[in-house]
Design a protein around this motif. Structure first.
Motif, PDB file in Angstrom:
ATOM      1  N   ILE A 145       0.911  -1.317   0.022  1.00  0.00           N
ATOM      2  CA  ILE A 145      -0.037  -0.051   0.041  1.00  0.00           C
ATOM      3  C   ILE A 145       0.904   1.402   0.050  1.00  0.00           C
ATOM      4  CG2 ILE A 145      -1.795   1.216   1.401  1.00  0.00           C
ATOM      5  CD1 ILE A 145      -2.555  -1.487   2.357  1.00  0.00           C
ATOM      6  N   LEU A 146       1.819   1.294   0.927  1.00  0.00           N
ATOM      7  CA  LEU A 146       2.818   2.273   0.895  1.00  0.00           C
ATOM      8  C   LEU A 146       3.626   2.630  -0.162  1.00  0.00           C
ATOM      9  CD1 LEU A 146       4.444   1.723   4.655  1.00  0.00           C
ATOM     10  CD2 LEU A 146       2.647   3.576   3.773  1.00  0.00           C
ATOM     11  N   ASP A 147       3.803   1.675  -1.095  1.00  0.00           N
ATOM     12  CA  ASP A 147       4.635   1.895  -2.359  1.00  0.00           C
ATOM     13  C   ASP A 147       3.808   2.626  -3.345  1.00  0.00           C
ATOM     14  OD1 ASP A 147       6.898   0.618  -3.727  1.00  0.00           O
ATOM     15  OD2 ASP A 147       5.628   0.273  -5.356  1.00  0.00           O
ATOM     16  N   VAL A 148       2.671   2.598  -3.247  1.00  0.00           N
ATOM     17  CA  VAL A 148       1.818   3.422  -4.071  1.00  0.00           C
ATOM     18  C   VAL A 148       0.998   4.660  -3.510  1.00  0.00           C
ATOM     19  CG1 VAL A 148       1.209   1.378  -5.486  1.00  0.00           C
ATOM     20  CG2 VAL A 148      -0.355   1.975  -3.683  1.00  0.00           C
ATOM     21  N   THR A 149       0.844   4.831  -2.292  1.00  0.00           N
ATOM     22  CA  THR A 149       0.500   5.889  -1.414  1.00  0.00           C
ATOM     23  C   THR A 149       1.285   6.719  -0.515  1.00  0.00           C
ATOM     24  OG1 THR A 149      -0.305   4.605   0.511  1.00  0.00           O
ATOM     25  CG2 THR A 149      -1.764   4.627  -1.441  1.00  0.00           C
ATOM     26  N   GLY A 150       2.470   6.039  -0.250  1.00  0.00           N
ATOM     27  CA  GLY A 150       3.508   6.637   0.581  1.00  0.00           C
ATOM     28  C   GLY A 150       4.326   7.917   0.108  1.00  0.00           C
ATOM     29  N   ASP A 151       4.666   8.728   1.137  1.00  0.00           N
ATOM     30  CA  ASP A 151       5.694   9.890   0.615  1.00  0.00           C
ATOM     31  C   ASP A 151       7.127   9.333   0.834  1.00  0.00           C
ATOM     32  OD1 ASP A 151       6.323  12.506   0.502  1.00  0.00           O
ATOM     33  OD2 ASP A 151       7.112  12.369   2.564  1.00  0.00           O
ATOM     34  N   TYR A 178      -0.130  -6.987  -3.639  1.00  0.00           N
ATOM     35  CA  TYR A 178      -1.396  -7.493  -3.188  1.00  0.00           C
ATOM     36  C   TYR A 178      -2.467  -6.246  -3.616  1.00  0.00           C
ATOM     37  CZ  TYR A 178      -5.024  -9.571  -0.018  1.00  0.00           C
ATOM     38  OH  TYR A 178      -6.398 -10.322   0.244  1.00  0.00           O
ATOM     39  N   VAL A 179      -1.903  -4.995  -3.685  1.00  0.00           N
ATOM     40  CA  VAL A 179      -2.889  -4.008  -4.143  1.00  0.00           C
ATOM     41  C   VAL A 179      -3.406  -4.291  -5.716  1.00  0.00           C
ATOM     42  CG1 VAL A 179      -2.906  -1.695  -4.954  1.00  0.00           C
ATOM     43  CG2 VAL A 179      -1.572  -2.340  -2.669  1.00  0.00           C
ATOM     44  N   ALA A 180      -2.332  -4.991  -6.411  1.00  0.00           N
ATOM     45  CA  ALA A 180      -2.838  -5.400  -7.678  1.00  0.00           C
ATOM     46  C   ALA A 180      -4.283  -6.205  -7.991  1.00  0.00           C
ATOM     47  CB  ALA A 180      -1.910  -5.963  -8.541  1.00  0.00           C
ATOM     48  N   PHE A 181      -4.517  -7.083  -6.721  1.00  0.00           N
ATOM     49  CA  PHE A 181      -5.573  -7.911  -6.620  1.00  0.00           C
ATOM     50  C   PHE A 181      -6.759  -7.409  -5.947  1.00  0.00           C
ATOM     51  CE2 PHE A 181      -1.934 -11.038  -6.633  1.00  0.00           C
ATOM     52  CZ  PHE A 181      -2.470 -12.051  -7.973  1.00  0.00           C
ATOM     53  N   ALA A 182      -6.541  -6.594  -5.005  1.00  0.00           N
ATOM     54  CA  ALA A 182      -7.740  -6.042  -3.981  1.00  0.00           C
ATOM     55  C   ALA A 182      -7.973  -4.436  -4.178  1.00  0.00           C
ATOM     56  CB  ALA A 182      -7.344  -6.319  -2.615  1.00  0.00           C
ATOM     57  N   GLY A 183      -6.816  -3.901  -4.667  1.00  0.00           N
ATOM     58  CA  GLY A 183      -7.079  -2.531  -4.914  1.00  0.00           C
ATOM     59  C   GLY A 183      -6.500  -1.991  -3.434  1.00  0.00           C
ATOM     60  N   ALA A 184      -6.103  -0.532  -3.169  1.00  0.00           N
ATOM     61  CA  ALA A 184      -5.627  -0.183  -1.932  1.00  0.00           C
ATOM     62  C   ALA A 184      -6.545  -0.215  -0.845  1.00  0.00           C
ATOM     63  CB  ALA A 184      -5.275   1.553  -2.177  1.00  0.00           C
ATOM     64  N   ASP A 185      -7.895  -0.122  -1.252  1.00  0.00           N
ATOM     65  CA  ASP A 185      -8.850  -0.199  -0.063  1.00  0.00           C
ATOM     66  C   ASP A 185      -9.062  -1.464   0.318  1.00  0.00           C
ATOM     67  OD1 ASP A 185      -9.395   2.515  -0.144  1.00  0.00           O
ATOM     68  OD2 ASP A 185     -11.207   2.480  -1.421  1.00  0.00           O
ATOM     69  N   GLY A 186      -9.094  -2.579  -0.634  1.00  0.00           N
ATOM     70  CA  GLY A 186      -9.056  -4.015  -0.284  1.00  0.00           C
ATOM     71  C   GLY A 186      -8.075  -4.308   0.569  1.00  0.00           C
ATOM     72  N   ALA A 187      -6.786  -4.079  -0.035  1.00  0.00           N
ATOM     73  CA  ALA A 187      -5.546  -4.308   0.832  1.00  0.00           C
ATOM     74  C   ALA A 187      -5.511  -3.812   2.232  1.00  0.00           C
ATOM     75  CB  ALA A 187      -4.479  -3.789  -0.067  1.00  0.00           C
ATOM     76  N   ALA A 188      -6.081  -2.664   2.393  1.00  0.00           N
ATOM     77  CA  ALA A 188      -6.102  -2.161   3.648  1.00  0.00           C
ATOM     78  C   ALA A 188      -7.075  -2.893   4.495  1.00  0.00           C
ATOM     79  CB  ALA A 188      -6.738  -0.722   3.837  1.00  0.00           C
ATOM     80  N   GLU A 189      -8.146  -3.537   4.151  1.00  0.00           N
ATOM     81  CA  GLU A 189      -9.364  -4.141   4.779  1.00  0.00           C
ATOM     82  C   GLU A 189      -8.674  -5.348   5.260  1.00  0.00           C
ATOM     83  OE1 GLU A 189     -12.760  -4.770   2.430  1.00  0.00           O
ATOM     84  OE2 GLU A 189     -13.155  -2.699   2.397  1.00  0.00           O
ATOM     85  N   GLU A 190      -7.805  -6.062   4.265  1.00  0.00           N
ATOM     86  CA  GLU A 190      -7.026  -7.305   4.551  1.00  0.00           C
ATOM     87  C   GLU A 190      -5.958  -7.218   5.919  1.00  0.00           C
ATOM     88  OE1 GLU A 190      -5.961 -11.472   4.558  1.00  0.00           O
ATOM     89  OE2 GLU A 190      -7.790 -10.209   4.121  1.00  0.00           O
TER      90      GLU A 190
END
Length: 300
Positions: A229-235, A254-266
């Protein structure tokens, strides 16, 4: 002082103690090997959260451990982790120029010395861990069991095995199950080793060791998904390394499978399960629970 400030103060104090333990077990080389010592120390003392030795220490405390026999293993796990980072950053692997906000080992010392620095830290880790046998309070059978776990989780059935699956997989055709296997072996294995060794050296029984292994596995997988998640949203400035490095290296995450929101839920699901598992033990270590949540929900 609120609970967050208290945790931050404790974290800082514990990191400082781990730094002292690492220095205690880092030998001074003769002039012929000075550059090897320098390159090993450059990466080992580059900062970092010292999560693995801290998890080991706090799990040791959870099960009532209070002797210094844990110290060589705390140093050893951080040496193994650091060697893996040096090798991960090499051009043949992830080809990263920065780690923790400064140039990676191969950019400073060259690829040859970076490889040797990693090799040196791996060997030093086992030299350090085996020194526990000579400590007055050590139980040889328990130390031997801890060494078995350290070797297994760092080797072909753990971290290195996970790295091999990672680099040999077709990155555009990795299934979710295979990706989670990579995360379990490549990332979670050393966290499992850390917490299992803490439990073993404190005298936990086999069922308790297996339970703590599952807690650590959940934490490790959640930790790696959070990294995705941080690799696509981090600073980049906060993280001390570039973002979108997975995309650059054509890695499925994992973001590719679930998206950032789905990854955060996991991440949330695994975090809750890990904390629940920790709370099942008769004794409690509130700081360890805070530590697990902090490292999973980090922003760098």
């Amino acid at each position: 002082m609120n609970s967050k400030q208290e945790f931050s103060a404790q974290l800082k104090e514990k990191i400082a103690k781990i730094e002292r333990i690492l220095k205690r077990f880092m030998p001074e080389a003769g002039k012929e090997y000075k550059v090897l010592e320098e390159s090993m120390s450059y990466s080992l003392f580059a900062g970092g959260k010292r999560l693995r030795p801290m998890l080991m220490w706090e799990t040791y405390r959870l099960f009532g451990g209070e002797k210094e026999v844990i110290f060589p293993f705390m140093a050893a796990i951080e040496m193994i982790h650091t060697y893996s980072l040096i090798h991960d950053d090499l051009p043949a692997m992830d080809n990263d120029d920065y780690r923790r906000g400064r140039l990676t080992s191969h950019k400073v010392y060259g690829e040859d010395l970076a490889i040797l620095a990693g090799d040196g830290l791996l060997n030093l880790a086992f030299e350090t861990a085996t020194s526990a046998f000579s400590m007055k309070e050590a139980d040889a059978k328990t130390v031997g069991h801890a060494l078995q776990v350290l070797a297994n989780k760092a080797g072909m059935y753990g971290m290195i095995g996970g790295q091999v699956i990672d680099v040999t997989s077709c990155q555009t055709d990795v299934s979710r199950d295979r990706l989670l296997l990579i995360y379990q072996m490549k990332t979670a294995a050393l966290l499992e080793a850390s917490m299992m060794i803490g439990a073993i050296l404190a005298g936990a029984d086999q069922e308790q060791v297996e339970s703590i292994e599952q807690v650590a596995r959940d934490v490790g997988i959640a930790f790696q998904i959070q990294d995705d998640i941080l690799d696509v949203t981090g600073d980049p400035e906060t993280m001390g390394k570039p973002v979108y490095s997975d995309e650059k290296n054509k890695k499925t995450t994992y973001v590719a499978f679930a998206g950032a929101d789905g990854a955060a839920e996991e991440v949330g699901r695994l975090s809750n399960r890990a904390v629940a598992g920790l709370q099942n033990f008769p004794e409690q270590n509130p700081y360890l629970e805070q530590l697990l949540l902090w490292l999973i929900c980090r922003d760098r």
